[in-house]
Each structure stands twice: as structure tokens, then as C-alpha cells.
Enzyme design. Structure first.
Site, mmCIF file in Angstrom:
data_model
loop_
_atom_site.group_PDB
_atom_site.id
_atom_site.type_symbol
_atom_site.label_atom_id
_atom_site.label_comp_id
_atom_site.label_asym_id
_atom_site.label_seq_id
_atom_site.Cartn_x
_atom_site.Cartn_y
_atom_site.Cartn_z
ATOM 1 N N GLN A 25 -4.297 -1.223 9.722
ATOM 2 C CA GLN A 25 -4.302 -2.561 9.111
ATOM 3 C C GLN A 25 -4.909 -3.580 10.080
ATOM 4 O O GLN A 25 -4.532 -3.636 11.255
ATOM 5 C CB GLN A 25 -2.869 -2.956 8.710
ATOM 6 C CG GLN A 25 -2.761 -4.269 7.957
ATOM 7 C CD GLN A 25 -3.461 -4.237 6.592
ATOM 8 O OE1 GLN A 25 -3.585 -3.194 5.954
ATOM 9 N NE2 GLN A 25 -3.916 -5.389 6.133
ATOM 10 N N LYS A 57 0.838 -1.206 0.000
ATOM 11 C CA LYS A 57 0.000 0.000 0.000
ATOM 12 C C LYS A 57 0.871 1.254 0.000
ATOM 13 O O LYS A 57 0.609 2.201 -0.747
ATOM 14 C CB LYS A 57 -0.928 -0.008 1.227
ATOM 15 C CG LYS A 57 -2.040 -1.037 1.135
ATOM 16 C CD LYS A 57 -2.845 -1.173 2.435
ATOM 17 C CE LYS A 57 -3.858 -2.313 2.301
ATOM 18 N NZ LYS A 57 -4.672 -2.528 3.503
ATOM 19 N N ASP A 74 -10.969 3.401 4.451
ATOM 20 C CA ASP A 74 -11.250 1.962 4.356
ATOM 21 C C ASP A 74 -12.751 1.702 4.326
ATOM 22 O O ASP A 74 -13.176 0.585 4.012
ATOM 23 C CB ASP A 74 -10.670 1.231 5.579
ATOM 24 C CG ASP A 74 -9.389 0.477 5.272
ATOM 25 O OD1 ASP A 74 -9.238 0.017 4.125
ATOM 26 O OD2 ASP A 74 -8.561 0.341 6.185
HETATM 27 N N1 GUN Z 1 -7.027 -6.404 6.317
HETATM 28 C C1 GUN Z 1 -7.434 -7.119 5.253
HETATM 29 N N2 GUN Z 1 -7.977 -6.306 4.313
HETATM 30 C C2 GUN Z 1 -7.905 -5.057 4.802
HETATM 31 C C3 GUN Z 1 -8.291 -3.789 4.278
HETATM 32 O O1 GUN Z 1 -8.845 -3.645 3.186
HETATM 33 N N3 GUN Z 1 -8.027 -2.731 5.089
HETATM 34 C C4 GUN Z 1 -7.452 -2.866 6.313
HETATM 35 N N4 GUN Z 1 -7.254 -1.763 7.037
HETATM 36 N N5 GUN Z 1 -7.089 -4.019 6.820
HETATM 37 C C5 GUN Z 1 -7.307 -5.120 6.060
#
Ligand code: GUN
Length: 296
Positions: free
Chosen positions: A97, A53, A120
């Protein structure tokens, strides 16, 4: 053999367009989109997602504020970090995350994120807006799935879409987006771990979205010939022949499903790159809104 929906190529094209939009926003307003990226603990899969990311943000000309916290971080310390990011005008979006290490209250942490920075789309405010069809930040993986279907020319209106998995991150929201009148406009069935005779449902699917988090959840004999299959899973399975000692696979048995489906997303190179691309879109959107607020 199914046609593969190339998420990597689609994501690359969208990210190139995004880099141009970011440069234009900076030239017009002086604002560079900024994302606070919080990783707690040292789960290797989470680390690699976060690194991907951050790399994508940098490539699009955005700024990431990388915050790495030890697994022993307390709830109060984490909430303090979120409060600081909420108050920081250079941070337009916040990503924590998931999953968080044991002992931390994930729901409370998500609720602490300011909804206007929730790129998110996980806060109750954004989830609620999504369900009633108001403008909001859509969660990145479900949004990526919808974009892939659209760009691959898959008609969803009136079709039977079956979703396997009911997580807050993927299954539930993707089922909503597929059913929404201004979204997929499909008839949706949501299957989960208590579903009896899963294959009886998956075999009815024109569009099958698999987000169970378990390899081989769906095999070829569970798929209707000609169905479109979106495999959201990312599983690390031990593999002696590789440098890392593992290989990635999805939630579908790729070979047998590819023999039956008309279109299929590969793992890796399918949904994953699209998830990150949607994060870039949301972060850009958050910065555009902040720039507008600054001017008014
Ligand atoms: N863990 C798995 N997928 C995601 C996501 O799209 N965003 C976040 N913050 N954590 C995740």
C-alpha cells in the site's frame, strides 16, 4: 442533473461473477488465489483502504496474507518481506500500500516486486508493457475508470479526454489507456499543477477525469455542458456532524458539476469500489497463470 455512474453496484455485480470464477478455479486446479498485502505504518486512510481490499478478497473466496509493519521498518526489512512473498508459491500477487512512510524508497520497493506478482501494475516492467500495448497487469484505478466508462456506455473513440493529475498511480496511466488504440482511442490532454488556465482545457473535455488529489479542483463552470466526469479523488474533510469527524469528498465540487455534466461518478461509491474490483481481477489472473505454469 447528471446521471450518477454507480460504481458500487457495478463493482458488486463484477465481484459476484469473480466469486464464481474463484470457486471454479479451485475446483479445477486446487489453486486458491492469494494476495500478500503489505501495510507499513498507521496512516488511517491507508489502513481503511487495505481493510476494504482484504474484505473484498475474502468475500470473493480469495486468501490474503496480511502483513502489518511499523512505520520504523527499515528499507532492508521491507525488501526482505517482498523477497519472501516473491518466493512463496501460495502468494500469487503482492500489494504494497502506498504511500510508504517517509524514509522508505518507494521506487526501490516497487522494483523489488516480481513482475508476474505485480497485481497493482506498478513495476517498470508492467508500466512499460502497458505503454507499448503488451499484455500486462493494468493498474487498478485506471483500469476501473476504463471499465466504468465502458459499462456506462460512454463512447471514447475520437473524443477529447482531459485528465487532471499526472501521478504514476492514476493520471499518467489513465491518460495512456484513454489514448491507446486498443483502449479508449481518444485524443488526450494531460493537465497538472503547472498547467496555465486549467479551466480552458477542462472546458474542452468530452470526458474529464479528475485525479488531482485536491477537493474542488473542478467546479461546474469548468465543465462543458453534457460532459462525462469521472472523479477519482478521495479526500477526508473535517465534518462536525459525523461519527468519525470527517466526510469523504472527491476532487470535484459535486453539486455544481452535477448540474452541468451528463454523467458523473459519486464519492464515495464511484471509482473506489471499482479499484478494488480490478485488484480482484488481477489477483485471479495471477493465480490462473500460476496454475498453468504448475501444470506445464
Ligand atoms: N495507494 C493509493 N492507491 C493505491 C493503489 O491502487 N495501490 C496501492 N498499492 N497503493 C495505493
Amino acid at each position: 442533473m447528471a446521471e450518477l455512474i454507480d460504481g458500487k453496484a457495478l463493482a458488486a455485480a463484477m465481484r459476484a461473477e469473480m466469486a464464481e470464477k474463484v470457486a471454479a478455479l479451485r475446483a479445477e486446479t486446487g489453486v486458491t488465489p492469494g494476495l500478500g498485502v503489505v501495510l507499513v505504518g498507521d496512516d488511517p486512510a491507508s489502513k481503511s483502504y487495505v481493510t476494504a481490499k482484504e474484505r473484498a478478497l475474502a468475500e470473493a473466496g480469495m486468501v490474503s496474507r496480511d502483513i502489518r509493519l511499523p512505520a520504523e521498518t527499515t528499507q532492508a526489512e521491507l525488501l526482505q518481506v517482498i523477497a519472501e512473498l516473491n518466493a512463496d508459491p501460495a502468494v500469487h500477487g503482492i500489494l504494497v500500500q502506498l504511500p510508504l512512510p517517509k524514509g522508505l524508497d518507494e521506487a526501490e520497493v516497487i522494483r523489488a516486486i516480481a513482475p508476474e506478482k505485480d497485481v497493482d501494475g506498478f513495476t517498470p516492467v508492467n508500466v512499460g508493457k502497458m505503454v507499448i500495448g503488451e499484455e500486462c497487469y493494468l493498474p487498478c484505478t485506471p483500469h476501473g475508470v476504463m471499465k466504468m466508462l465502458e459499462r456506462a456506455g460512454v463512447a471514447t473513440k475520437g473524443k477529447h479526454a482531459v485528465v487532471v493529475g499526472r501521478s504514476n498511480i492514476v493520471g499518467k496511466p489513465v491518460a495512456h489507456l484513454l489514448a491507446a488504440k486498443n483502449g479508449g482511442n481518444a485524443t488526450v490532454t494531460l493537465c497538472h499543477t503547472a498547467t496555465q488556465d486549467l479551466a480552458a482545457f477542462t472546458r474542452q473535455a468530452d470526458i474529464l477525469v479528475v485525479a488531482s488529489g485536491r477537493p474542488n479542483t473542478v467546479t461546474g463552470e469548468m465543465v462543458k455542458p453534457g460532459a462525462v466526469v469521472i472523479d477519482v479523488g478521495v479526500n477526508r474533510v473535517p465534518c462536525a456532524g459525523t461519527k468519525t469527524g470527517y466526510r469523504l469528498c472527491g476532487d470535484c465540487d459535486f453539486e455544481s458539476v452535477a448540474a452541468v455534466a451528463s454523467k458523473l461518478t459519486p464519492v464515495p461509491g464511484g471509482v473506489g469500489p471499482m479499484t478494488i474490483t480490478m485488484l480482484l481481477e488481477n489477483t485471479h489472473q495471477a493465480a490462473v497463470r500460476a496454475a498453468k505454469r504448475q501444470r506445464s
